[in-house]
Design an enzyme around this catalytic site. Sequence first.
Site, PDB file in Angstrom:
ATOM      1  N   ASN A 154     -24.957  15.962 -36.031  1.00 53.57           N
ATOM      2  CA  ASN A 154     -25.780  15.728 -34.847  1.00 53.57           C
ATOM      3  C   ASN A 154     -26.291  16.983 -34.144  1.00 53.57           C
ATOM      4  O   ASN A 154     -27.367  16.962 -33.569  1.00 53.57           O
ATOM      5  CB  ASN A 154     -25.027  14.823 -33.848  1.00 53.57           C
ATOM      6  CG  ASN A 154     -23.780  15.464 -33.312  1.00 53.57           C
ATOM      7  OD1 ASN A 154     -23.122  16.243 -33.996  1.00 53.57           O
ATOM      8  ND2 ASN A 154     -23.436  15.152 -32.087  1.00 53.57           N
ATOM      9  N   GLY A 230     -16.390  17.349 -35.819  1.00 56.51           N
ATOM     10  CA  GLY A 230     -16.708  16.073 -36.447  1.00 56.51           C
ATOM     11  C   GLY A 230     -15.839  14.987 -35.853  1.00 56.51           C
ATOM     12  O   GLY A 230     -15.376  15.108 -34.708  1.00 56.51           O
ATOM     13  N   SER A 231     -15.604  13.945 -36.621  1.00 58.38           N
ATOM     14  CA  SER A 231     -14.884  12.794 -36.090  1.00 58.38           C
ATOM     15  C   SER A 231     -13.388  13.075 -35.969  1.00 58.38           C
ATOM     16  O   SER A 231     -12.838  13.935 -36.661  1.00 58.38           O
ATOM     17  CB  SER A 231     -15.101  11.598 -37.010  1.00 58.38           C
ATOM     18  OG  SER A 231     -14.578  11.902 -38.287  1.00 58.38           O
ATOM     19  N   VAL A 234     -11.462  12.595 -39.410  1.00 55.28           N
ATOM     20  CA  VAL A 234     -11.436  13.737 -40.333  1.00 55.28           C
ATOM     21  C   VAL A 234     -10.657  14.901 -39.697  1.00 55.28           C
ATOM     22  O   VAL A 234      -9.925  15.617 -40.388  1.00 55.28           O
ATOM     23  CB  VAL A 234     -12.871  14.164 -40.721  1.00 55.28           C
ATOM     24  CG1 VAL A 234     -12.845  15.375 -41.634  1.00 55.28           C
ATOM     25  CG2 VAL A 234     -13.599  13.009 -41.416  1.00 55.28           C
ATOM     26  N   GLY A 235     -10.767  15.042 -38.386  1.00 53.98           N
ATOM     27  CA  GLY A 235     -10.037  16.114 -37.692  1.00 53.98           C
ATOM     28  C   GLY A 235      -8.537  15.999 -37.886  1.00 53.98           C
ATOM     29  O   GLY A 235      -7.845  16.996 -38.134  1.00 53.98           O
ATOM     30  N   GLU A 252     -13.130  20.167 -32.804  1.00 60.02           N
ATOM     31  CA  GLU A 252     -13.995  19.602 -31.754  1.00 60.02           C
ATOM     32  C   GLU A 252     -14.352  18.209 -32.227  1.00 60.02           C
ATOM     33  O   GLU A 252     -15.129  18.050 -33.172  1.00 60.02           O
ATOM     34  CB  GLU A 252     -15.251  20.462 -31.581  1.00 60.02           C
ATOM     35  CG  GLU A 252     -14.966  21.898 -31.174  1.00 60.02           C
ATOM     36  CD  GLU A 252     -14.363  22.029 -29.783  1.00 60.02           C
ATOM     37  OE1 GLU A 252     -14.449  21.064 -28.994  1.00 60.02           O
ATOM     38  OE2 GLU A 252     -13.774  23.074 -29.494  1.00 60.02           O
ATOM     39  N   CYS A 286     -21.347  13.850 -28.820  1.00 60.55           N
ATOM     40  CA  CYS A 286     -19.904  13.663 -28.631  1.00 60.55           C
ATOM     41  C   CYS A 286     -19.543  13.386 -27.173  1.00 60.55           C
ATOM     42  O   CYS A 286     -18.604  12.663 -26.892  1.00 60.55           O
ATOM     43  CB  CYS A 286     -19.155  14.885 -29.141  1.00 60.55           C
ATOM     44  SG  CYS A 286     -19.748  16.429 -28.404  1.00 60.55           S
ATOM     45  N   GLU A 458     -13.828  26.071 -27.928  1.00 57.07           N
ATOM     46  CA  GLU A 458     -14.748  27.039 -28.519  1.00 57.07           C
ATOM     47  C   GLU A 458     -15.630  27.648 -27.437  1.00 57.07           C
ATOM     48  O   GLU A 458     -15.836  27.050 -26.380  1.00 57.07           O
ATOM     49  CB  GLU A 458     -15.591  26.392 -29.633  1.00 57.07           C
ATOM     50  CG  GLU A 458     -16.575  25.397 -29.115  1.00 57.07           C
ATOM     51  CD  GLU A 458     -17.389  24.706 -30.209  1.00 57.07           C
ATOM     52  OE1 GLU A 458     -17.046  24.780 -31.390  1.00 57.07           O
ATOM     53  OE2 GLU A 458     -18.384  24.066 -29.836  1.00 57.07           O
TER      54      GLU A 458
HETATM   55  P1  NAD Z   1     -17.674  13.328 -39.772  1.00 52.69           P
HETATM   56  O1  NAD Z   1     -16.269  13.554 -39.323  1.00 52.69           O
HETATM   57  O2  NAD Z   1     -17.993  12.116 -40.534  1.00 52.69           O
HETATM   58  O3  NAD Z   1     -18.152  14.557 -40.666  1.00 52.69           O
HETATM   59  C1  NAD Z   1     -18.116  15.882 -40.191  1.00 52.69           C
HETATM   60  C2  NAD Z   1     -18.044  16.826 -41.364  1.00 52.69           C
HETATM   61  O4  NAD Z   1     -16.784  16.688 -41.986  1.00 52.69           O
HETATM   62  C3  NAD Z   1     -19.082  16.567 -42.440  1.00 52.69           C
HETATM   63  O5  NAD Z   1     -19.651  17.814 -42.796  1.00 52.69           O
HETATM   64  C4  NAD Z   1     -18.263  16.026 -43.580  1.00 52.69           C
HETATM   65  O6  NAD Z   1     -18.795  16.377 -44.833  1.00 52.69           O
HETATM   66  C5  NAD Z   1     -16.967  16.739 -43.376  1.00 52.69           C
HETATM   67  N1  NAD Z   1     -15.771  16.168 -44.026  1.00 52.69           N
HETATM   68  C6  NAD Z   1     -15.489  14.884 -44.321  1.00 52.69           C
HETATM   69  N2  NAD Z   1     -14.269  14.812 -44.914  1.00 52.69           N
HETATM   70  C7  NAD Z   1     -13.780  16.069 -44.973  1.00 52.69           C
HETATM   71  C8  NAD Z   1     -12.568  16.638 -45.470  1.00 52.69           C
HETATM   72  N3  NAD Z   1     -11.603  15.908 -46.039  1.00 52.69           N
HETATM   73  N4  NAD Z   1     -12.397  17.972 -45.363  1.00 52.69           N
HETATM   74  C9  NAD Z   1     -13.341  18.750 -44.792  1.00 52.69           C
HETATM   75  N5  NAD Z   1     -14.515  18.269 -44.329  1.00 52.69           N
HETATM   76  C10 NAD Z   1     -14.722  16.939 -44.408  1.00 52.69           C
HETATM   77  O7  NAD Z   1     -18.587  13.427 -38.450  1.00 52.69           O
HETATM   78  P2  NAD Z   1     -20.168  13.223 -38.300  1.00 52.69           P
HETATM   79  O8  NAD Z   1     -20.491  11.775 -38.463  1.00 52.69           O
HETATM   80  O9  NAD Z   1     -20.918  14.217 -39.090  1.00 52.69           O
HETATM   81  O10 NAD Z   1     -20.351  13.648 -36.772  1.00 52.69           O
HETATM   82  C11 NAD Z   1     -20.098  12.793 -35.720  1.00 52.69           C
HETATM   83  C12 NAD Z   1     -18.729  13.022 -35.111  1.00 52.69           C
HETATM   84  O11 NAD Z   1     -18.603  14.378 -34.691  1.00 52.69           O
HETATM   85  C13 NAD Z   1     -18.520  12.181 -33.867  1.00 52.69           C
HETATM   86  O12 NAD Z   1     -17.204  11.706 -33.851  1.00 52.69           O
HETATM   87  C14 NAD Z   1     -18.751  13.177 -32.743  1.00 52.69           C
HETATM   88  O13 NAD Z   1     -18.139  12.831 -31.529  1.00 52.69           O
HETATM   89  C15 NAD Z   1     -18.178  14.421 -33.335  1.00 52.69           C
HETATM   90  N6  NAD Z   1     -18.726  15.613 -32.671  1.00 52.69           N
HETATM   91  C16 NAD Z   1     -17.916  16.319 -31.825  1.00 52.69           C
HETATM   92  C17 NAD Z   1     -18.416  17.419 -31.144  1.00 52.69           C
HETATM   93  C18 NAD Z   1     -17.552  18.226 -30.217  1.00 52.69           C
HETATM   94  O14 NAD Z   1     -17.926  19.349 -29.899  1.00 52.69           O
HETATM   95  N7  NAD Z   1     -16.416  17.707 -29.753  1.00 52.69           N
HETATM   96  C19 NAD Z   1     -19.754  17.805 -31.337  1.00 52.69           C
HETATM   97  C20 NAD Z   1     -20.541  17.085 -32.215  1.00 52.69           C
HETATM   98  C21 NAD Z   1     -20.021  15.977 -32.876  1.00 52.69           C
END
Ligand code: NAD
Length: 485
Positions: A154, A230-231, A234-235, A252, A286, A458
């Site tokens: 995003n 990311g989500s 995955v985090g 994050e 997010c 961050e």
């Molecule tokens: P996602 O977790 O589906 O994917 C994020 C990344 O993780 C992608 O590049 C994906 O390829 C990678 N990934 C997946 N499995 C993995 C693994 N096992 N090891 C390493 N990398 C892996 O998230 P998304 O749909 O791309 O983004 C949306 C999410 O991100 C939402 O939950 C949103 O709230 C969050 N987000 C948080 C912030 C913040 O700063 N807190 C900012 C932007 C988005």
Amino acid sequence: MTHARPHLHHWIAGEFVAPGDAGYFDDLNPVDDSLYARAAAGTSADIERAVEMADDAFRKYRHLPAAVREDWMVKASALIERDAGAFADVLIEEIGSPIAKAGFETRFAASFLRAAAGVPRRIRGETIPSDAPGRFSMSLREPVGVVAGITPFNVPLIKGIKQSAMALATGNAFVLLPSESAPRVADMLARLWSEAGVPAGLFNVVYGDGARIGDTLTSHPKVRAITFTGSSRVGRHIAAIAARELKKYTLELGGKSPLVICADADIEKAVAAAIFSIFMYQGQVCMGASRIYVERPIFEDFSKAFAAAASRLTGGDLRDSSTMLGPIISDRQRQRVRRHVDDARDKGANVLAGGQWLGNVCEATVLAGVMPEMDVAREETFGPVTSLYPFDSMDEALRLANDTEYGLSAAIFTRDIDKALKFAREAEVGMVHINAPTLHDEPHVPFGGAKASGFGREGTEVDLDIMTEWKWVTIQTGAAGEGGH
Ligand code: NAD
């Protein structure tokens, strides 16, 4: 406008690397799911090579003077400004950003780089009093080595820049695994850092399916720190790997951010802030205010004004600066948004505005009467959907705001400073904004979340902790062995 459909190759040790047998994967324009670009489908071998090359480059360049790294940041910032139109085009066409959001992202990235230019000269240790006679004692901050960065779809430019700029400014090498939905932005970053003068191998990109190859990156012994956005799902997985392999990490993650509107608030300002907080970039942010709590005396008035304002939002032409709603990124995400609205409607919620789709664009959707058993009440929707709830006292507002596994951002509208500060102190979140939207970021602030919304923060100040390692160094002066343990 960009019309080419490029084939993107990994960027490893300063060279574009074509995929092997795995070929390419499709990168779609979410407006109509047409082909936008094709990107190399990375394998674990590609990741391993990128990390090895990054580690070599780290050893070669780690002692470069601060002034050199400062210069990369200054140049990169100027390059983003020079190429702002091209970056905006990609953000519009690759991830469906309305132009206002694309412009914000580009400006923020340039501004972050300007702030990061000050970092190399601020990596300071201390002199420390010693208990041992004649012992000179000091601490140094040293780069960790190879940093792995993983970005979401995003805000791929903001996050790609935040993560890589801080790694490079602090003397590390960096390997980026960008979102499968935003490889073109990562390709532009590779070209940007190269043109800014960063030597081959310090910045690398491998494209591919994170679920398949991500573990090779995060568990690689030569990766010493991981910075992930990311989500939360995955985090958590990455945190488990980092704990097992004893690596540093920041996460994050997702959110379910509350916006609280007290009866004494300026309703017009609160409505405008609420609209921006949840509908900017069609709710794929997010910090999106997906729960709005309104004090009962103004609940009806606020609901009417907010639903009317939401109904006026237009989707469609992403290049029109008044457009707030663009397409939802992927089929998987569209299904999630539909499921949340359908489930809420089926279980008795009222749809005060929106709820319909035009192609891949979901209308700005406002729900009331949402009950805890509805999916939308607890899960992150990541779409233009929010729920309105009444409350009767500040204690109740706080209890409801904190009744979530997430803890990213929160905001309150009130003219009462005591209420505002109580909320700021007791909200279980990483960021609180008073009389302002839930959405805000600046380069030098500690950005991040509590609970399931993240781990660590961050920003150009706090990132020093994850990107560097303390080292304690002593010198025995005078006769060797005098004093000490
Ligand atoms: P996602 O977790 O589906 O994917 C994020 C990344 O993780 C992608 O590049 C994906 O390829 C990678 N990934 C997946 N499995 C993995 C693994 N096992 N090891 C390493 N990398 C892996 O998230 P998304 O749909 O791309 O983004 C949306 C999410 O991100 C939402 O939950 C949103 O709230 C969050 N987000 C948080 C912030 C913040 O700063 N807190 C900012 C932007 C988005």
